[in-house]
Design an enzyme around this catalytic site. Structure first.
Site, PDB file in Angstrom:
ATOM      1  N   SER A  58      50.451 -25.462  15.762  1.00 43.67           N
ATOM      2  CA  SER A  58      49.921 -24.291  15.045  1.00 43.67           C
ATOM      3  C   SER A  58      50.725 -23.974  13.792  1.00 43.67           C
ATOM      4  CB  SER A  58      49.856 -23.081  15.977  1.00 43.67           C
ATOM      5  OG  SER A  58      51.144 -22.771  16.448  1.00 43.67           O
ATOM      6  N   ARG A  84      35.227 -30.365  12.749  1.00 40.78           N
ATOM      7  CA  ARG A  84      34.793 -28.961  12.700  1.00 40.78           C
ATOM      8  C   ARG A  84      35.874 -28.008  12.247  1.00 40.78           C
ATOM      9  NH1 ARG A  84      33.178 -29.825  18.778  1.00 40.78           N
ATOM     10  NH2 ARG A  84      34.906 -31.281  18.428  1.00 40.78           N
ATOM     11  N   SER A  92      23.331 -29.974  -2.565  1.00 38.15           N
ATOM     12  CA  SER A  92      22.159 -29.598  -1.779  1.00 38.15           C
ATOM     13  C   SER A  92      20.948 -30.447  -2.150  1.00 38.15           C
ATOM     14  CB  SER A  92      21.839 -28.122  -2.018  1.00 38.15           C
ATOM     15  OG  SER A  92      20.562 -27.832  -1.519  1.00 38.15           O
ATOM     16  N   ASN A 156      43.314 -27.539   6.954  1.00 36.89           N
ATOM     17  CA  ASN A 156      44.751 -27.274   7.089  1.00 36.89           C
ATOM     18  C   ASN A 156      45.467 -28.545   7.570  1.00 36.89           C
ATOM     19  OD1 ASN A 156      45.017 -27.249  10.031  1.00 36.89           O
ATOM     20  ND2 ASN A 156      43.918 -25.289   9.993  1.00 36.89           N
ATOM     21  N   ARG A 158      47.324 -29.294  10.084  1.00 36.49           N
ATOM     22  CA  ARG A 158      47.187 -29.715  11.485  1.00 36.49           C
ATOM     23  C   ARG A 158      45.888 -30.506  11.689  1.00 36.49           C
ATOM     24  NH1 ARG A 158      46.863 -25.730  16.779  1.00 36.49           N
ATOM     25  NH2 ARG A 158      47.297 -27.352  18.325  1.00 36.49           N
ATOM     26  N   ARG A 167      40.716 -41.357  11.554  1.00 40.48           N
ATOM     27  CA  ARG A 167      39.892 -42.041  10.560  1.00 40.48           C
ATOM     28  C   ARG A 167      40.603 -43.145   9.780  1.00 40.48           C
ATOM     29  NH1 ARG A 167      34.705 -41.312  12.070  1.00 40.48           N
ATOM     30  NH2 ARG A 167      34.246 -39.129  12.462  1.00 40.48           N
TER      31      ARG A 167
HETATM   32  C1  LIG Z   1      35.938 -44.562  15.384  1.00 42.57           C
HETATM   33  C2  LIG Z   1      35.077 -43.366  15.655  1.00 42.57           C
HETATM   34  C3  LIG Z   1      33.805 -43.529  16.150  1.00 42.57           C
HETATM   35  C4  LIG Z   1      33.001 -42.415  16.426  1.00 42.57           C
HETATM   36  N1  LIG Z   1      31.745 -42.612  16.915  1.00 42.57           N
HETATM   37  C5  LIG Z   1      30.964 -41.539  17.217  1.00 42.57           C
HETATM   38  C6  LIG Z   1      29.657 -41.706  17.773  1.00 42.57           C
HETATM   39  O1  LIG Z   1      29.213 -42.812  18.001  1.00 42.57           O
HETATM   40  N2  LIG Z   1      28.917 -40.594  18.022  1.00 42.57           N
HETATM   41  C7  LIG Z   1      29.389 -39.329  17.811  1.00 42.57           C
HETATM   42  O2  LIG Z   1      28.695 -38.345  18.084  1.00 42.57           O
HETATM   43  N3  LIG Z   1      30.626 -39.136  17.276  1.00 42.57           N
HETATM   44  C8  LIG Z   1      31.420 -40.200  16.973  1.00 42.57           C
HETATM   45  N4  LIG Z   1      32.657 -40.000  16.443  1.00 42.57           N
HETATM   46  C9  LIG Z   1      33.077 -38.630  16.098  1.00 42.57           C
HETATM   47  C10 LIG Z   1      34.091 -38.063  17.125  1.00 42.57           C
HETATM   48  O3  LIG Z   1      33.516 -38.001  18.416  1.00 42.57           O
HETATM   49  C11 LIG Z   1      34.580 -36.674  16.709  1.00 42.57           C
HETATM   50  O4  LIG Z   1      33.457 -35.797  16.664  1.00 42.57           O
HETATM   51  C12 LIG Z   1      35.200 -36.681  15.314  1.00 42.57           C
HETATM   52  O5  LIG Z   1      36.128 -37.713  15.195  1.00 42.57           O
HETATM   53  C13 LIG Z   1      35.897 -35.325  15.068  1.00 42.57           C
HETATM   54  O6  LIG Z   1      37.056 -35.269  15.855  1.00 42.57           O
HETATM   55  P1  LIG Z   1      37.589 -33.903  16.489  1.00 42.57           P
HETATM   56  O7  LIG Z   1      36.589 -33.311  17.405  1.00 42.57           O
HETATM   57  O8  LIG Z   1      38.948 -34.221  17.052  1.00 42.57           O
HETATM   58  O9  LIG Z   1      37.778 -33.000  15.171  1.00 42.57           O
HETATM   59  P2  LIG Z   1      37.545 -31.428  15.016  1.00 42.57           P
HETATM   60  O10 LIG Z   1      36.137 -31.079  15.226  1.00 42.57           O
HETATM   61  O11 LIG Z   1      38.151 -31.092  13.674  1.00 42.57           O
HETATM   62  O12 LIG Z   1      38.363 -30.782  16.182  1.00 42.57           O
HETATM   63  C14 LIG Z   1      39.785 -30.836  16.166  1.00 42.57           C
HETATM   64  C15 LIG Z   1      40.276 -30.556  17.583  1.00 42.57           C
HETATM   65  O13 LIG Z   1      39.915 -29.220  17.942  1.00 42.57           O
HETATM   66  C16 LIG Z   1      39.552 -29.178  19.314  1.00 42.57           C
HETATM   67  N5  LIG Z   1      38.142 -28.760  19.399  1.00 42.57           N
HETATM   68  C17 LIG Z   1      37.261 -28.618  18.363  1.00 42.57           C
HETATM   69  N6  LIG Z   1      36.092 -28.184  18.790  1.00 42.57           N
HETATM   70  C18 LIG Z   1      36.178 -28.061  20.135  1.00 42.57           C
HETATM   71  C19 LIG Z   1      35.282 -27.685  21.150  1.00 42.57           C
HETATM   72  N7  LIG Z   1      34.010 -27.343  20.917  1.00 42.57           N
HETATM   73  N8  LIG Z   1      35.727 -27.660  22.415  1.00 42.57           N
HETATM   74  C20 LIG Z   1      37.000 -28.008  22.720  1.00 42.57           C
HETATM   75  N9  LIG Z   1      37.910 -28.395  21.798  1.00 42.57           N
HETATM   76  C21 LIG Z   1      37.504 -28.422  20.522  1.00 42.57           C
HETATM   77  C22 LIG Z   1      39.769 -30.590  19.878  1.00 42.57           C
HETATM   78  O14 LIG Z   1      41.082 -30.663  20.385  1.00 42.57           O
HETATM   79  C23 LIG Z   1      39.658 -31.455  18.642  1.00 42.57           C
HETATM   80  O15 LIG Z   1      40.349 -32.701  18.740  1.00 42.57           O
HETATM   81  C24 LIG Z   1      33.478 -41.100  16.164  1.00 42.57           C
HETATM   82  C25 LIG Z   1      34.781 -40.947  15.669  1.00 42.57           C
HETATM   83  C26 LIG Z   1      35.574 -42.052  15.413  1.00 42.57           C
HETATM   84  C27 LIG Z   1      36.977 -41.834  14.881  1.00 42.57           C
END
Ligand SMILES: Cc1cc2nc3c(=O)[nH]c(=O)nc-3n(C[C@H](O)[C@H](O)[C@H](O)COP(=O)(O)OP(=O)(O)OC[C@H]3O[C@@H](n4cnc5c(N)ncnc54)[C@H](O)[C@@H]3O)c2cc1C
Length: 222
Positions: A58, A84, A92, A156, A158, A167
């Site tokens: 944090s 997210r 747009s 941010n 983090r 990525r």
């Molecule tokens: C190589 C690769 C292949 C992928 N292939 C696919 C695919 O085939 N289909 C697909 O749909 N996606 C795919 N993704 C996307 C992946 O599933 C994640 O949605 C994306 O990488 C965003 O990661 P994140 O959720 O950690 O990031 P963020 O949304 O920025 O979230 C950061 C962190 O916040 C926490 N967090 C955020 N929202 C929530 C929540 N609602 N509940 C609990 N904790 C939360 C988690 O700890 C998360 O790691 C792929 C990603 C990669 C890297």
């Protein structure tokens, strides 16, 4: 139509937290000291990296960045908006007139006739539809994934560590890996104490968690 390679996507860091070590010092001191005000100096790279390893994430949220990502494709937009914990403003297709636009494709497809013909065909169909009175926000359904877009992304530190960790990994498509590499290059210059140790799991966590999907090639740096 201009077709560019992912390598030509532009990434500009247009805003960043001034002196990230100063705000890190305040954040870290406030957890440990009642007299945290007016402490001099920053924080060492060793401390920053130790705090990251401890997952005391944090404190890194007080450092933030805004990037302009110019010319990446609509498929890239779908991928980056999965992150997210950040903020997005995109061109747009509802309001803008895209009768003239560029596309972004892999280097290996620059000069590929099938690709160029298909992209031109989409553009021509869009022009025909808009010219015949179909609203832009409906005609856009024929626009291709490769179409270039302009994006303002605010994130941010983090969340950016999480983005770069996911990525920069070879399992991604070239486009998002290349953009992530350009972002890493910029933030290393701004906050090297943190970003020098950021990369995919094989680099920053000492091993790959992808199992059978592992690429077997340790990251060589961006
Ligand atoms: C190589 C690769 C292949 C992928 N292939 C696919 C695919 O085939 N289909 C697909 O749909 N996606 C795919 N993704 C996307 C992946 O599933 C994640 O949605 C994306 O990488 C965003 O990661 P994140 O959720 O950690 O990031 P963020 O949304 O920025 O979230 C950061 C962190 O916040 C926490 N967090 C955020 N929202 C929530 C929540 N609602 N509940 C609990 N904790 C939360 C988690 O700890 C998360 O790691 C792929 C990603 C990669 C890297």
């Amino acid at each position: 139509m201009k077709i560019i390679s992912y390598n030509d996507i532009e990434v500009h860091m247009i805003r960043s937290t001034n002196n990230p070590l100063e705000i890190m010092r305040t954040a870290l001191d406030i957890t440990q000291k009642r007299d945290f005000m007016d402490q001099a100096g920053g924080v060492s790279a060793k401390t920053i990296q130790a705090v990251m390893k401890m997952n005391h994430g944090s404190v890194f949220e007080h450092v933030s960045y805004s990037f302009l990502i110019l010319g990446a494709s609509r498929s890239f937009l779908a991928q980056i908006t999965r992150h997210r914990i950040s903020s997005f403003t995109s061109g747009s297709q509802h309001y803008q007139d895209y009768r003239d636009y560029g596309c972004s494709v892999d280097e290996s497809l620059i000069g590929n006739e099938t690709m160029a013909e298909s992209l031109e065909a989409c553009a021509k169909t869009y022009v025909r539809m808009v010219d015949s009175g179909i609203p832009k926000y409906e005609a856009r359904q024929v626009l291709p994934n490769a179409m270039q877009n302009n994006l303002l992304w605010t994130v941010n530190a983090r969340s950016l560590v999480n983005f770069l960790n996911l990525r920069l990994c070879h399992r991604n498509t070239n486009e998002i890996m290349i953009v992530a590499g350009k972002i890493l290059h910029l933030v290393k210059r701004h906050f090297s104490e943190l970003f020098d140790v950021v990369g995919p799991d094989c680099f920053m966590r000492g091993g790959c968690a992808q199992g059978k999907m592992s690429c077997g090639r340790p990251w060589e740096g961006a």
